[in-house]
Design a protein around this motif. Structure first.
Motif: not given
Length: 216
Positions: A2-10, A22-28, A37-41, A211-216
Motif C-alpha cells: 500500500h502506498i500513501q502520500i500526504e501533503g506531498l510537494v517538492p 495539482s491532483d497530486i501535490w498537496f493532496s492526500p 495509475i496514470k499521472i499526466k505531467a 484505474t485512476r488518472q491524475y493531472q500533476l
C-alpha cells in the motif's frame, strides 16, 4: 503493498504550486495493490521528481510518503535495498543502463539481485522476442538506439519481483506498434503478480486500462 502520500510537494516547486491546482501535490492519496495509475505531467511540473521521491532518491520535499503505513523516510539501508529488490521496480526516464555492458548483461544484473532469482534466464529471451530486441541482446547497450534501450530497460524492470512498477515516460521513443507490444507485456506481468503501476507521461493515452488518472 500500500502506498500513501500526504501533503506531498517538492520544496523547489512549493511556491509554484501554491496558486496552481495539482491532483497530486498537496493532496492526500492512497494507492492499493493492483491499481493502474496514470499521472499526466506537463514539463516542469515535477514528473521525474515524483518518481524519484517514490523510489527514495530525493528527499527535498514536504509531506509524507508511507509504504504499508511506514514513513518512507524511515526506511533505510538493508530495508530500502530489500524494498527495491522485492517490492518496487522502476523504469527511469534516462534509463540508467550501463553503456559498456551488453543489453543482456544489463538485464541479468537485475535478474540475479535476489537468490533464487525470480525468473530463469530464458525468460529474458522470451521477453526480448516479444519486444523485438532479440538481435541486440549481445550488443553493448551504448551502441543500441534509444528506442532499443527503452525496451531493454522495460525487460530489466520486469525480470525482478515487484508489487509496484514505477515508470517515467517509458515509451517516449517507441512507435505505436512497439508501444502496443510493450504495454501488453507490462500488463500481463502486472496481472500475473497482482502488481500495480504508476506511470507518468506528457499526454493523455489509452495504452492501459487505467484505474485512476491524475493531472500533476
Amino acid at each position: 503493498m500500500h502506498i500513501q502520500i500526504e501533503g506531498l510537494v517538492p520544496i523547489p516547486l512549493k511556491e509554484k504550486f501554491s496558486n496552481r491546482t495539482s491532483d497530486i501535490w498537496f493532496s492526500p492519496h492512497s494507492f492499493s495493490a493492483g491499481e493502474k495509475i496514470k499521472i499526466k505531467a506537463p514539463s516542469g511540473t515535477g514528473k521525474t521528481t515524483l518518481v524519484h521521491i517514490l523510489y527514495k532518491l530525493r528527499h527535498d520535499y514536504e509531506g509524507r510518503v508511507l509504504i504499508d503505513d511506514k514513513p518512507l523516510a524511515n526506511i533505510k539501508n538493508d530495508e530500502l535495498a530489500a524494498l527495491r529488490q522485492q517490492k518496487v521496480s522502476i523504469i527511469f526516464q534516462d534509463l540508467r543502463l550501463f553503456e559498456n555492458l551488453t543489453a543482456r548483461e544489463n538485464i541479468e544484473l537485475k535478474r540475479v539481485l535476489m537468490q533464487p532469482a525470480f525468473y530463469e534466464s530464458k525468460v529474458i529471451d522470451d521477453m526480448a522476442r516479444q519486444l523485438g530486441v532479440s538481435h541486440i541482446l549481445h550488443q553493448k547497450a551504448g551502441m543500441c538506439s534509444y528506442g532499443e534501450q527503452q525496451r531493454i530497460a522495460i525487460i530489466r524492470a520486469l525480470v525482478q519481483p515487484f508489487d509496484w512498477l514505477i515508470m517515467d515516460e517509458p515509451f517516449s521513443h517507441l512507435d505505436k506498434e512497439n508501444i502496443e507490444k510493450a504495454t501488453s507485456l507490462i500488463a500481463n506481468e502486472c496481472t500475473k503478480r497482482n502488481a500495480g503501476f504508476i506511470i507518468t507521461d506528457l499526454e493523455d493515452d489509452t495504452n492501459f486500462n487505467y484505474t485512476r488518472q491524475y493531472q500533476l
